[in-house]
Structures are given as structure tokens and as C-alpha cells.
Design a protein around this motif. Sequence first.
Motif, PDB file in Angstrom:
ATOM      1  N   LEU A 126       8.581  18.432 -51.638  1.00 31.86           N
ATOM      2  CA  LEU A 126       7.892  18.593 -50.359  1.00 31.86           C
ATOM      3  C   LEU A 126       6.627  19.426 -50.505  1.00 31.86           C
ATOM      4  CD1 LEU A 126      11.019  19.415 -48.181  1.00 31.86           C
ATOM      5  CD2 LEU A 126       9.677  17.334 -48.046  1.00 31.86           C
ATOM      6  N   LEU A 171       3.803  18.781 -48.225  1.00 28.04           N
ATOM      7  CA  LEU A 171       4.049  18.868 -46.794  1.00 28.04           C
ATOM      8  C   LEU A 171       4.249  20.298 -46.316  1.00 28.04           C
ATOM      9  CD1 LEU A 171       6.595  15.918 -46.555  1.00 28.04           C
ATOM     10  CD2 LEU A 171       4.140  15.839 -46.220  1.00 28.04           C
ATOM     11  N   LEU A 175       7.193  15.708 -39.409  1.00 28.11           N
ATOM     12  CA  LEU A 175       7.941  15.276 -40.601  1.00 28.11           C
ATOM     13  C   LEU A 175       8.948  14.183 -40.228  1.00 28.11           C
ATOM     14  CD1 LEU A 175       8.759  18.770 -42.145  1.00 28.11           C
ATOM     15  CD2 LEU A 175       6.961  17.212 -42.862  1.00 28.11           C
ATOM     16  N   GLU A 213      12.641  14.213 -44.391  1.00 27.08           N
ATOM     17  CA  GLU A 213      11.853  15.382 -44.815  1.00 27.08           C
ATOM     18  C   GLU A 213      12.355  16.645 -44.123  1.00 27.08           C
ATOM     19  OE1 GLU A 213       7.812  12.756 -45.587  1.00 27.08           O
ATOM     20  OE2 GLU A 213       8.116  13.788 -43.694  1.00 27.08           O
ATOM     21  N   ARG A 273      15.402  17.891 -45.786  1.00 29.11           N
ATOM     22  CA  ARG A 273      15.114  18.580 -47.044  1.00 29.11           C
ATOM     23  C   ARG A 273      14.602  19.988 -46.773  1.00 29.11           C
ATOM     24  NH1 ARG A 273      12.140  13.901 -48.705  1.00 29.11           N
ATOM     25  NH2 ARG A 273      13.426  12.461 -49.887  1.00 29.11           N
TER      26      ARG A 273
END
Lengths: 377, 222
Positions: free
Chosen positions: A132, A135, A143, A147, A150
Motif C-alpha cells: 500500500l 496509497l 480506498l 485496500e 489491508r
Amino acid sequence: MAEAAAWQETRGLVARLAESGPIPLDARLAVPAGELHALIGPSGSGKTTLLRALAGLYRPRAGTIACAGETWFDAARGHDLSPQRRRVGLVFQHYALFPHLSAADNVAAALGHVPRPARSAAARALLAQFGLAALAERLPATLSGGERQRVAVARALARDPALLLLDEPFAALDARTRRHLRQELAALRRRLSIPIILVTHDLEEAAALADRMTVLEHGRTLQTGTPAAIMTRPASAAVARVVDLQNLFAGETLGGGETPPETLIAWHGEIIRAAGRTNFPPGTAIAWTVPPAAITLHADAGPKDALPKGTANIIAGRIGEVAVLPGIARVVFLAGDGAAFVFPRPPPGAGPPLPRPGEAAAITFAADAVHVMPLTA
Amino acid sequence: MEWTAFALSLELAGTTAVILLPFGVIAGRALAARDFAGKGMVQALLALPLVLPPSVVGYYLLVAFGAASPLGVLWQKMFGHTLAFSFSGLVLASLIVNLPFAVQPIERSFAAIAPEIREAAWVSGLSHWAAFLRIELPLAWPGILAGVAITFAHTMGEFGVVLMVGGGIPGETRTVAIAIYDHAQTLDGSGAGRMSLLLLVFALAALGLVQMLGGRVGRHDG
């Protein structure tokens, strides 16, 4: 507490919680470090309450919780560590990310034990481990579901927890993402040497991921064991229902024979033979089950004599439904009085032709495939 | 334009909003996040000024503030003037009348924060205080600002209670709303009109702000 001491040496979790209300609980859990343990049960079975109690978000009336050699909760002594002091990582069902903070700041918020100047870098390093890195500055709302999950796992691990709790972490995801993230979790758990508890109502998920699982109903832990053991030899009809076992029937014991040791069950006018002696006195109402894979189908059944000799259980009836699924077919067989057995068959073209609904047929299964259990836990 | 009355209204509105801000945050947070015995009763009492006619609220406050009441006597002893018909009395009355305007939007904005968010903060190791400052307050601020803006605008235009408790003493308790009434009574349409327009602009600005902030509440999607 010799048992507890032994677990604690292995940095595991030992919990015994009980209360009659407001939320009924009668739960025992022992999870060694490195084990992924699934908590499975229908909704309202107390899975989430148990998880919240472990995290310190819910305080049961009685019981103890110890993890990694430290007592977190002991009702009798009035000892109750706050969630802040429990070193627990919790991934909430809907992730509960802080909506106004970026992914990196969400993770950094759980890095209170790291000196302030190092937090941002540590958060980014953790995010990078979950793929990630790009991001890190994004807000949770921007997201995808996968995501977010995570980020939530990264945040839960940021505290360097002694226990990782996952509350239905895959429930909010589409099937493809779910499959992918399950594989990630399987990989992650190999790197972690702490107990991991996965709450789920998805049996397939528990079977695929968990080393062992505990079945919960109405706040009671009914059975703990490997997924395979629980699914083939549930401790009670209640467990069998929770794990949605097929071919589960009620019967009555008739006593048994000594050579070979077996238990006879009266069931819908038939006698079912189960291998091994049981402790049920004759006349006890019991539940019995036979795994779908242990059932052999004999289509176009002639007289019973034509069936293979020596098979313990032979039941005559007709084919109910035949469902062809990708890679497999599922047959429903109806016994004389309508009781339904379900079992798999090879799909068309990969084996003998599939039977047709309504056809007369018989099924056979061996005595050692039959599992007998009490009706109530 | 009566600038003295206008300045007095601004002072009253500002004082009320500033004092109610911390109270609104504490009370709003408690009502949103905690369960306690008598919570419904507290919520009903807080909402009472919304449904009672201002003259009724004003009448009871006047009785409570009067020279014959214990509060009035105490105030007279401490400050040397009566609570009724004074700016202090007006502020006190205004605080009480504006409770629901300040508390309710703040309560709603705290209630909009999912309980898991708060718990996630605790499980992440944040103390209750740190969770409040770093997680809850930033998420609730649109509602908090809305509560302040509405309180301010409502106090600017408050009439019934101000008239009952304050009596319209120029420079002390004669706010712009009372000035408008006085002008209308004396058939001074243009004076009343100018001040009314000003209050209208104020109210619209406050509502616009609230609307804008309202759009922000719950816009984050965790």
C-alpha cells in the motif's frame, strides 16, 4: 492453572469467560502462539462479544484472560486491563478506519510506542509490507474495500500485538477480493508468532484458513478441534447444525453388538449400524450423520440381494434432485419416507451417467462412516 | 440604525455562543456516546425551550431572577445589582434558552461517529482523551461549528425572553430585536426595515454555514 502456565510459556492465549447475562457467555479458549483459530457460529452466537471481551471492550461478569504470560482480566480479583494496555490488534468487521486520517496516519495512530519522529516512516514501512506504499496519503473513503482491509490489518499490527483478532474481515468484500485476501492472510500468519483469532460465520473460510476452530452457540463454546475433525465428528447435533452438516438425522439407540463393536440405531423403520460402542443406553434419542463422500449410489437398484454383500447400511428409495455444478454434481436421494441424503457425484462425462430424478435407487454406506452424537450439547 | 442595540445584540450573542461551546461539546458528547439513567429526561428538558413560548420561558426566568428569589438575592449580594433587567440576567436567560440550539447539533455530530471508531482508537492504544482530541473532535467539528452558528444567530434575534427578562433598557438590555419592535410600534417603518434586513442577512448567513457544515457531517465513509 497448570494448563494456563503451559500455554503462557508458548506465548499463547487462555481465556475462560462466563456470565448468565446480559449477554450469556460460557466460553473457553486456548490458542497457542502461531495458531490461526477460527471462532464460528451463527449470528448472535456471541462470537463478537467474545472477541470484544478479549480486546477489553466488553467486561464479562466472571472469568480470566491471560495472553503472552500476562493476565489481562481476572474478574475475581477485579483485575481488568484497558484495551490500551492489552497489546491487542483488532480488525473490525467494517474496519473502523479513522475517516479523517490518511492511510499512513491511521497506522501511525497505533504507533504510540514508537518515538514521534519515527512514526511516519514506521507507518509507511508497514503499509509497504501490505503493498500500500502508493496509497499512504489517501483517505479511507477513496480506498477500495480490499485496500481498507489491508490498512486495518496494518494498523492492528502496528502496536506489535501479542494477540491478533479479526472480526469477519472478509464479510464486506466481493468474492474475488475475498479469495485474494484470504491467501494474503494465510501468508501473513506464517510470519506472525502470536495467536490469531478469526471470527467468521463462513465455514469454508474457517476450513481453508484455520488450524483449529471453536464452535460457539448462544455464547457457549461447544467444541474445539481441527476443522476436519469438527466437520466429520461433531460433538453434538448443535455443533453439526452450526457447521451446517449435511445428512444429519435423529434416531434412537437400540444397544449394540460386541463383535464387531457397533451401535445400532433405529431410524425411520430401518436399522443403521455405526461402528464402535457408544455410551448411550438403549432407547436414547441421538443424532447421527454420514459424510456425503462416504455414500455410494446404486442406480437402477434391483432387489436388495443384488447389492454388494457386507455393506453395513443399505437404504432403498428414489432420486430426488440432481444439480450439476461446475466440476461436480450433487444428488439428493430420498429414502422411503422422504428423508433426504445429499452426496456428490462426478459431473456429466467424467464418470458414470447421472441418475434421473424419480428413478428408483439405493444408497449404501459403511458402519465406520456413521457418526453418532448426543442431540443436545 | 441603532448601533448601540446592534452592538448589544452582538455582545449577547457572542457571549452566549462562547460560553455554550464547551458546555455543548461536553453535554453533546455525553448524550451521544454514553448511556445513563435519566438520559431521556435530560434530553427532554434540554429541548423544552424549543417548544415553550418564549414569553413563558421568560416569565419563569423573571420569577427565578427576581429580587424575591434565592438566586436573585444571592446575585444582589454578590454583584450589587439585580439579575433581572441587567445584561448579566440576559446572558443567563440566553444561555438557558439556547441550550437545545447548541447541544442538539453537537450531539448529532458525535452520534454520527460509529462506536467502533472510538473503540478502534482505544484498541490502537490511544487514551480516552487522545481519542477524543485526535479522532472524535475532528470528526464532530462541523456539528460543533453549526451549533455555535445557530446559537449565535438565534440569540441575535431572540425577542420574547429578552423582553421579559431584560425589559428593553437602552445600552443594557435593549437588543436589536427589541429596537425593531419599538420602531414598528412608533410606525417608523424604515428604521425597523433596515434592522430587520440586517437580522435576516445574519440568519441566512448562519443557516448557510450550517447547511454547508451539515454536508460535511458523515461525509467521510470509513
